[in-house]
Design an enzyme around this catalytic site. Structure first.
Site, PDB file in Angstrom:
ATOM      1  N   GLU A 284     -17.288  -0.236  39.815  1.00 36.54           N
ATOM      2  CA  GLU A 284     -17.254  -1.244  38.742  1.00 36.54           C
ATOM      3  C   GLU A 284     -16.965  -2.635  39.321  1.00 36.54           C
ATOM      4  O   GLU A 284     -16.327  -2.734  40.372  1.00 36.54           O
ATOM      5  CB  GLU A 284     -16.199  -0.851  37.691  1.00 36.54           C
ATOM      6  CG  GLU A 284     -14.772  -0.846  38.208  1.00 36.54           C
ATOM      7  CD  GLU A 284     -13.776  -0.363  37.144  1.00 36.54           C
ATOM      8  OE1 GLU A 284     -13.949   0.736  36.589  1.00 36.54           O
ATOM      9  OE2 GLU A 284     -12.809  -1.119  36.890  1.00 36.54           O
TER      10      GLU A 284
ATOM     11  N   ARG B 229      -9.712   6.311  36.696  1.00 36.81           N
ATOM     12  CA  ARG B 229     -10.301   5.435  37.707  1.00 36.81           C
ATOM     13  C   ARG B 229     -11.727   5.866  37.956  1.00 36.81           C
ATOM     14  O   ARG B 229     -12.043   7.063  37.898  1.00 36.81           O
ATOM     15  CB  ARG B 229      -9.566   5.566  39.048  1.00 36.81           C
ATOM     16  CG  ARG B 229      -8.389   4.654  39.245  1.00 36.81           C
ATOM     17  CD  ARG B 229      -8.777   3.189  39.373  1.00 36.81           C
ATOM     18  NE  ARG B 229      -7.604   2.335  39.452  1.00 36.81           N
ATOM     19  CZ  ARG B 229      -6.924   1.852  38.420  1.00 36.81           C
ATOM     20  NH1 ARG B 229      -7.300   2.126  37.188  1.00 36.81           N
ATOM     21  NH2 ARG B 229      -5.877   1.068  38.593  1.00 36.81           N
TER      22      ARG B 229
ATOM     23  N   HIS C 232     -13.305  -1.354  31.257  1.00 32.69           N
ATOM     24  CA  HIS C 232     -11.953  -1.233  31.819  1.00 32.69           C
ATOM     25  C   HIS C 232     -10.939  -2.027  30.982  1.00 32.69           C
ATOM     26  O   HIS C 232     -10.294  -2.965  31.490  1.00 32.69           O
ATOM     27  CB  HIS C 232     -11.931  -1.675  33.284  1.00 32.69           C
ATOM     28  CG  HIS C 232     -10.770  -1.116  34.057  1.00 32.69           C
ATOM     29  ND1 HIS C 232     -10.830  -0.813  35.390  1.00 32.69           N
ATOM     30  CD2 HIS C 232      -9.507  -0.809  33.673  1.00 32.69           C
ATOM     31  CE1 HIS C 232      -9.655  -0.351  35.792  1.00 32.69           C
ATOM     32  NE2 HIS C 232      -8.829  -0.338  34.755  1.00 32.69           N
TER      33      HIS C 232
END
Ligand code: 8YV
Length: 329
Positions: free
Chosen positions: A264, A235, A282
């Site tokens: 993000e 993360r 991601h």
């Protein structure tokens, strides 16, 4: 019919499954702002999210909401204390993404160690005019030391891959894993500091919590070998991205690979400036089969938690099972 919100675009056939049981409000567009999300939740019994923040304010705006099903294994977007306070169930999608995510972590680690994207950018820029013995020298994976921080299901899947690469595996975790797992994976428990000093390739696979914020910052980067790589498939926020950009620019470590970022989809501008980092948006769980499995599992959780379908009342992946069967307050 009970009403649900699907907060993100997902596979249309999964929407069709949900329509067998529910009146579905589908946001098949950009991620909703908090205000729009709260408004769309106001009359809903359940919701399917993918990283959308659900805290006390969202729950207060949705007095009927009994379950929120996250299409992700990580659920740091849920305020579970707020869920518990109101008897709202949260669910996630563990396991179905373990191998796909570990594959991608492996790919990123290899790309960082062998400078795959950095050299491709060089080639695409038309800079390749001769072969040279020292162009893009990297470091080996085979026979090297892998350091896994976060030895959960995905960390273990990564460590299992290391067996085929004849690696020494060291790991750090909140607590040691069972001795039989350590034996199977040939994995040695170390403190975070010792791991950072020993590993040639550090991979982060731990959940984001307040305690894990900046698990890797300037102090930790200073402990790593100058030849080492750092890969983050966990993360954003687990790494101090500004400190990492500095360590990469000054060659304190050799290279990094990041699939997740603080704040993000924005990426720290300093990371975009350095060459020795692989950056992906991601996508670690993004194989077709796995994203389908995640979407279907998120739907299974929602259907069961709202008392429908073959597993009515018994969702496969409750995060806070203590609230199951309790009335929403
Ligand atoms: C998700 C992830 O696709 O599962 C997780 O925790 O990070 C990804 O697999 C992403 O979080 C969107 O929900």
């Amino acid at each position: 019919m009970q009403k649900i919100l699907v907060a993100r675009p997902i596979f249309p056939d999964v929407i069709d499954r949900l329509k067998l049981y529910f009146d579905v409000d589908w946001n098949n567009g950009e991620a909703l702002s908090p205000e729009a999300l709260h408004q769309r939740l106001a009359d809903k019994d359940g919701a399917l999210t993918a990283g959308d923040p659900i805290g006390a304010a969202a729950l207060a705006a949705a007095p009927r909401l009994r379950v929120v099903s996250n299409m992700a294994v990580g659920y740091n977007n849920f305020d579970i204390a707020a869920f518990n306070a109101l008897n709202v169930l949260g669910t996630n999608t563990p396991d179905v993404l373990n191998e796909t995510t570990a594959d991608f972590g492996w790919a990123l680690m290899m790309a960082a160690a062998r400078r795959v994207t950095e050299s491709e950018h060089f080639l695409r820029a038309g800079k390749w005019d001769k072969w040279s013995f020292d162009a893009f020298l990297g470091s080996d994976i085979y026979g090297a030391t892998l350091g896994v921080i976060g030895m959960g299901r995905i960390g273990q899947a990564l460590a299992r891959r290391a067996l085929g690469f004849n690696m020494r595996v060291v790991y750090h975790n909140r607590s040691r894993v069972a001795p039989e797992i350590e034996r199977e994976l040939n994995a040695e428990y170390l403190s975070k500091e010792d791991l950072l000093k020993a590993a040639d390739h550090v991979v982060l696979v731990l959940p984001y919590t307040a305690q894990n914020h900046h698990t890797i910052g300037a102090t930790e980067l200073a402990l790593m070998k100058p030849t080492a790589t750092l890969t983050n498939i966990a993360r954003g926020g687990i790494v101090d991205d500004a400190a990492l950009a500095h360590a990469l620019r000054t060659r304190q470590i050799a290279s990094a690979a990041l699939d997740v970022f603080e704040g993000e989809p924005r990426v720290h501008p300093a990371l975009l400036e350095v060459e020795n980092v692989v950056l992906t948006p991601h996508i670690a769980s993004a194989s077709e089969a796995t994203r389908r499995a995640m979407a279907n599992l998120a739907a299974d959780n929602l259907i069961a938690a709202l008392g429908e379908g073959p597993r009515a009342g018994q969702p496969p992946n409750p995060i806070n099972p203590a609230v199951l069967g309790k009335a929403r307050t």
